[in-house]
Design an enzyme around this catalytic site. Structure first.
Site, PDB file in Angstrom:
ATOM      1  N   ASP A  12      -9.559 -15.935  34.704  1.00  0.00           N
ATOM      2  CA  ASP A  12      -8.262 -16.587  34.468  1.00  0.00           C
ATOM      3  C   ASP A  12      -8.333 -17.573  33.301  1.00  0.00           C
ATOM      4  OD1 ASP A  12      -5.609 -17.131  34.941  1.00  0.00           O
ATOM      5  OD2 ASP A  12      -6.004 -18.601  36.517  1.00  0.00           O
ATOM      6  N   ASN A  60       0.618  -8.026  37.735  1.00  0.00           N
ATOM      7  CA  ASN A  60       0.636  -8.265  36.285  1.00  0.00           C
ATOM      8  C   ASN A  60       1.654  -7.400  35.528  1.00  0.00           C
ATOM      9  OD1 ASN A  60      -2.926  -9.029  36.030  1.00  0.00           O
ATOM     10  ND2 ASN A  60      -1.173 -10.430  36.146  1.00  0.00           N
TER      11      ASN A  60
HETATM   12  C1  FPP Z   1      -5.713 -13.918  33.259  1.00  0.00           C
HETATM   13  O1  FPP Z   1      -5.376 -14.885  32.300  1.00  0.00           O
HETATM   14  C2  FPP Z   1      -6.216 -12.720  32.608  1.00  0.00           C
HETATM   15  C3  FPP Z   1      -5.629 -11.482  32.658  1.00  0.00           C
HETATM   16  C4  FPP Z   1      -4.392 -11.214  33.427  1.00  0.00           C
HETATM   17  C5  FPP Z   1      -6.173 -10.343  31.899  1.00  0.00           C
HETATM   18  C6  FPP Z   1      -7.664 -10.203  31.933  1.00  0.00           C
HETATM   19  C7  FPP Z   1      -8.060  -9.154  30.966  1.00  0.00           C
HETATM   20  C8  FPP Z   1      -9.104  -9.236  30.119  1.00  0.00           C
HETATM   21  C9  FPP Z   1     -10.057 -10.381  30.119  1.00  0.00           C
HETATM   22  C10 FPP Z   1      -9.343  -8.137  29.143  1.00  0.00           C
HETATM   23  C11 FPP Z   1      -9.779  -6.853  29.751  1.00  0.00           C
HETATM   24  C12 FPP Z   1     -11.098  -6.982  30.388  1.00  0.00           C
HETATM   25  C13 FPP Z   1     -11.836  -5.957  30.895  1.00  0.00           C
HETATM   26  C14 FPP Z   1     -13.124  -6.279  31.548  1.00  0.00           C
HETATM   27  C15 FPP Z   1     -11.459  -4.540  30.824  1.00  0.00           C
HETATM   28  P1  FPP Z   1      -3.870 -15.394  32.181  1.00  0.00           P
HETATM   29  O2  FPP Z   1      -3.198 -14.574  31.129  1.00  0.00           O
HETATM   30  O3  FPP Z   1      -3.220 -15.342  33.524  1.00  0.00           O
HETATM   31  O4  FPP Z   1      -4.098 -16.848  31.703  1.00  0.00           O
HETATM   32  P2  FPP Z   1      -3.160 -18.111  31.999  1.00  0.00           P
HETATM   33  O5  FPP Z   1      -3.165 -18.303  33.481  1.00  0.00           O
HETATM   34  O6  FPP Z   1      -3.854 -19.218  31.268  1.00  0.00           O
HETATM   35  O7  FPP Z   1      -1.825 -17.777  31.422  1.00  0.00           O
END
Ligand code: FPP
Length: 231
Positions: A12, A60
């Site tokens: 996250d 998501n």
């Molecule tokens: C959460 O951060 C992250 C995600 C919803 C996406 C995670 C995806 C990756 C790291 C890339 C793909 C990885 C692999 C291993 C295939 P957020 O966007 O919710 O952050 P925030 O809470 O700060 O807005």
């Protein structure tokens, strides 16, 4: 306590990382992908047997389509760019989540990688994509009902209908970016997992952060609902 066999990670803070730098959210995901690669390598070096990465939840899809498409593109990138590393380190790639709800090109890519790495006996990396803990339980119950007599339902029996029943439950669940919640991650399997929350945003994660989490885990006493061992 020794090394956890299975670690799950809620990656996250990509959005906040980008926001702090006045960058677009997708830039945060790109850096998040790099962090995922660093941590996968570190976990494999350390000798972790199973690593589940929460890359995309069933919730998501509510995000803007540009962001969703970008993350799906990163999933592909991860699968392709990690192939050499997987071959060299005998890493087996697997999937958790609702496979049928993924775009066809992603399905194809995941299936291919799973097939290409199926014989490897090194660390197993489980990509949780279109994954939700409640959704997994519902899908397991549906499969169970369609195959048998529901009156004999037991924890052991239902466990065998989960997405990857041969994989041991996670010993440790790590969450970056400070929020103290499970966000629908491994609800069934994580019933007794130790939880480690770090304030550090996911794109800033490095090998030392994983080592800190492991140090912290070592000091925990897992009782699984029992009482402490008295010497
Ligand atoms: C959460 O951060 C992250 C995600 C919803 C996406 C995670 C995806 C990756 C790291 C890339 C793909 C990885 C692999 C291993 C295939 P957020 O966007 O919710 O952050 P925030 O809470 O700060 O807005």
């Amino acid at each position: 306590m020794e090394l956890p066999r299975h670690i799950g990670i809620i990656m996250d803070g990509n959005g906040r990382w980008a926001q702090q730098r006045s960058l677009v959210r997708t830039q945060g995901h790109l850096e998040g992908l790099k962090a995922a690669k660093r941590i996968t390598k570190a976990a494999s070096d350390i000798g972790i047997k199973y690593l589940t990465l929460y890359a995309f939840s069933t919730e998501n899809w509510k995000r803007a389509s540009d962001e969703v498409n970008f993350i799906m593109g990163l999933v592909k990138q991860f699968l392709r760019s990690e192939m050499d590393f997987s071959v060299k380190n005998k890493i087996r790639v697997r999937h958790a989540g609702d496979f049928s709800g993924l775009p066809h090109d992603i399905q194809k890519e995941i299936s291919q990688t799973m097939e290409d790495t199926s014989g490897f006996d090194g660390m197993q990396v489980i990509l949780a994509i279109n994954y939700g803990g409640r959704d997994e339980i519902i899908r397991a119950v549906r499969r169970y009902i369609s195959g048998g007599n529901i009156s004999d339902i037991s924890e052991k029996e239902l466990s065998s209908y989960m997405d990857n029943p041969d994989i041991p439950d996670p010993d440790l669940i790590i969450r970056s970016a400070g929020e103290c919640r499970t966000s629908n991650f491994l609800l069934w399997e994580g019933a007794y997992s130790e939880i480690f929350v770090s304030k550090k945003l996911w794109p800033d994660w490095d090998r030392e952060d994983l080592e800190d989490a492991l140090e912290n885990y070592k000091k925990r006493e897992r009782r699984f609902g029992g009482i402490a061992n008295v010497a």
